[in-house]
Design an enzyme around this catalytic site. Structure first.
Site, PDB file in Angstrom:
ATOM      1  N   THR A  85     -11.230   9.728   8.844  1.00 11.19           N
ATOM      2  CA  THR A  85     -10.095   9.460   9.719  1.00 11.19           C
ATOM      3  C   THR A  85      -9.058  10.581   9.697  1.00 11.19           C
ATOM      4  O   THR A  85      -8.167  10.609  10.556  1.00 11.19           O
ATOM      5  CB  THR A  85      -9.410   8.135   9.350  1.00 11.19           C
ATOM      6  OG1 THR A  85      -8.972   8.188   7.985  1.00 11.19           O
ATOM      7  CG2 THR A  85     -10.369   6.969   9.547  1.00 11.19           C
TER       8      THR A  85
ATOM      9  N   SER B  78       1.770  -1.369   2.584  1.00 13.37           N
ATOM     10  CA  SER B  78       1.846  -1.653   1.153  1.00 13.37           C
ATOM     11  C   SER B  78       3.290  -1.899   0.763  1.00 13.37           C
ATOM     12  O   SER B  78       4.217  -1.329   1.360  1.00 13.37           O
ATOM     13  CB  SER B  78       1.295  -0.470   0.349  1.00 13.37           C
ATOM     14  OG  SER B  78       1.554  -0.624  -1.040  1.00 13.37           O
TER      15      SER B  78
ATOM     16  N   TYR C  13       0.638   8.754  -2.308  1.00  7.97           N
ATOM     17  CA  TYR C  13       0.328   7.492  -1.626  1.00  7.97           C
ATOM     18  C   TYR C  13       1.606   6.822  -1.133  1.00  7.97           C
ATOM     19  O   TYR C  13       1.679   6.367   0.023  1.00  7.97           O
ATOM     20  CB  TYR C  13      -0.422   6.573  -2.586  1.00  7.97           C
ATOM     21  CG  TYR C  13      -0.779   5.220  -2.021  1.00  7.97           C
ATOM     22  CD1 TYR C  13      -1.920   5.041  -1.248  1.00  7.97           C
ATOM     23  CD2 TYR C  13       0.026   4.108  -2.275  1.00  7.97           C
ATOM     24  CE1 TYR C  13      -2.248   3.793  -0.742  1.00  7.97           C
ATOM     25  CE2 TYR C  13      -0.299   2.864  -1.770  1.00  7.97           C
ATOM     26  CZ  TYR C  13      -1.429   2.709  -1.005  1.00  7.97           C
ATOM     27  OH  TYR C  13      -1.749   1.476  -0.497  1.00  7.97           O
TER      28      TYR C  13
ATOM     29  N   LYS D  89       2.644   5.918   2.752  1.00  6.29           N
ATOM     30  CA  LYS D  89       2.917   4.552   3.209  1.00  6.29           C
ATOM     31  C   LYS D  89       4.331   4.429   3.774  1.00  6.29           C
ATOM     32  O   LYS D  89       4.561   3.680   4.735  1.00  6.29           O
ATOM     33  CB  LYS D  89       2.702   3.554   2.059  1.00  6.29           C
ATOM     34  CG  LYS D  89       1.237   3.349   1.694  1.00  6.29           C
ATOM     35  CD  LYS D  89       0.435   2.777   2.857  1.00  6.29           C
ATOM     36  CE  LYS D  89      -0.990   2.438   2.465  1.00  6.29           C
ATOM     37  NZ  LYS D  89      -1.791   1.907   3.593  1.00  6.29           N
TER      38      LYS D  89
ATOM     39  N   ASN E 210      -7.247  -6.158  -5.816  1.00  7.67           N
ATOM     40  CA  ASN E 210      -8.421  -5.815  -6.619  1.00  7.67           C
ATOM     41  C   ASN E 210      -9.503  -5.176  -5.747  1.00  7.67           C
ATOM     42  O   ASN E 210     -10.424  -5.833  -5.278  1.00  7.67           O
ATOM     43  CB  ASN E 210      -8.969  -7.083  -7.299  1.00  7.67           C
ATOM     44  CG  ASN E 210     -10.263  -6.827  -8.044  1.00  7.67           C
ATOM     45  OD1 ASN E 210     -10.474  -5.745  -8.603  1.00  7.67           O
ATOM     46  ND2 ASN E 210     -11.146  -7.813  -8.040  1.00  7.67           N
ATOM     47  N   THR E 211      -9.377  -3.880  -5.500  1.00  6.09           N
ATOM     48  CA  THR E 211     -10.365  -3.144  -4.709  1.00  6.09           C
ATOM     49  C   THR E 211     -11.045  -2.095  -5.581  1.00  6.09           C
ATOM     50  O   THR E 211     -10.546  -1.756  -6.671  1.00  6.09           O
ATOM     51  CB  THR E 211      -9.702  -2.454  -3.499  1.00  6.09           C
ATOM     52  OG1 THR E 211      -8.904  -1.359  -3.966  1.00  6.09           O
ATOM     53  CG2 THR E 211      -8.834  -3.427  -2.722  1.00  6.09           C
TER      54      THR E 211
END
Length: 336
Positions: free
Chosen positions: A60, A138, A151, A155, A187-188
């Site tokens: 992406t 997030s 990150y 976001k 939880n990923t």
């Protein structure tokens, strides 16, 4: 007529769990990610659940790749009804230990990937004057924490970009909608394949929720996109209000607790990271939706349920604000 839904980052985590929900609805689901094994497994799940799936391998960060995937989606299934931006990558490390190249890569995927997806969606939705775009955000886009500056910055950028776009759509009187689903710790698999320079294994800041909680929030946001954003999980709401009510206090709290709370007592991951190449690119390397924290992750969220019932949201906000202030004060007292 079944919906046609495009999901970026569909091979694992929240994107994977969201694809399953749309499969249960019998939707046409276009799955975009870099990892072939994860995409193929996601496609099988969608079709086993009653939907139709189209797999498109794409990064992406590349606008042309996203545009090619969008074209393929409409050639296969017709007009896109919902576009969900979920793809991301990250580096866990103090800012001065992240290289310029790594920072650029995280920003290209985690921020510009959303911009690219939104552009391709709008190119098709605006002339028809219909469609919905959901940004998977997030709590860290509202309140940054240590060790995740790239990150968090991305976001935050998504929030600003989306707010600006929303005002433009309102100015035009457009019936195309854009909303954000702000996520808690989930939880990923990312915590096992993210690039990390931490001394111990990274983890989401507890409490942790299962991807299915996040996916239900994404689908609800897509079904009811007129709200500016949705807060998924009580901790997301508490984080937002703590930052609004006592940002300096929260700075001190996170400075004292933010390093340990993002690490387990286990050794750091020994495998490769997914920053530049997917870790699920070969057959047999599918990671599914869940990470390694099943034993401690919650499968339900009271706040997420409240968000699906607007009449109850006001009480949820008040409770979240009170809980946020109390949690920060307790944390500072405990760490002093």
């Amino acid at each position: 007529m079944p919906q046609t839904v495009v999901i970026t980052g569909a091979s694992a985590g929240i994107g994977r769990a969201t694809a399953r929900l749309y499969g249960k609805r019998g939707a046409n689901v276009v799955l975009i990610a870099r990892g072939q094994a994860g995409l193929d497994a996601a496609a099988r799940e969608v079709e086993e659940l009653g939907g139709k799936a189209l797999v498109r391998t794409a990064d992406t960060a590349g606008a042309e790749q996203v545009e090619e995937a969008a074209t393929a989606a409409e050639q296969a299934f017709g007009p896109i009804d919902v576009w969900i931006n979920c793809a991301f990558t990250s580096v866990f490390a103090p800012f001065d230990e992240i290289t310029a190249e790594e920072y650029e890569r995280v920003t290209k995927v985690t921020y510009l990937g959303f911009v690219n997806g939104t552009r391709s969606a709008l190119k098709r939705m605006l002339p028809r004057d219909r469609g919905t775009i959901v940004q998977v955000g997030s709590a860290l886009g509202e309140r940054a924490i240590p060790l995740q500056s790239a990150y968090c910055g991305a976001k935050h950028a998504i929030n600003g970009f989306t707010s600006s776009l929303r005002t433009e759509l309102l100015h035009r009187g457009s019936n195309v909608h854009v909303t954000i689903a702000q996520m808690p710790a989930v939880n990923t698999p990312q915590f096992s394949w993210v690039r990390s320079r931490l001394p111990r294994h990274p983890q989401p800041v507890p409490p942790i929720y299962q991807p299915e909680v996040a996916a239900r929030g994404v689908v609800h946001a897509a079904d009811h996109p007129r709200r500016k954003q949705y807060y998924i999980g009580a901790t997301t709401l508490a984080t937002v209000w703590a930052n609004r009510l006592a940002p300096a206090l929260l700075d001190r709290y996170l400075a004292r607790t933010g390093y340990d709370s993002q690490q387990t007592d286990q050794q750091p991951p020994s495998g490769e990271s997914n920053l530049y190449e997917p870790v699920d690119r070969v057959e047999g390397s599918d990671h599914g939706a869940h990470g390694i924290f099943d034993d401690s992750a919650h499968s339900r969220s009271l706040e997420a349920a409240l968000a699906r019932h607007p009449a109850l949201v006001a009480s949820g906000v008040a409770l979240g604000a009170a809980a946020a202030g109390a949690a920060v004060r307790r944390g500072l007292a405990h760490s002093s």
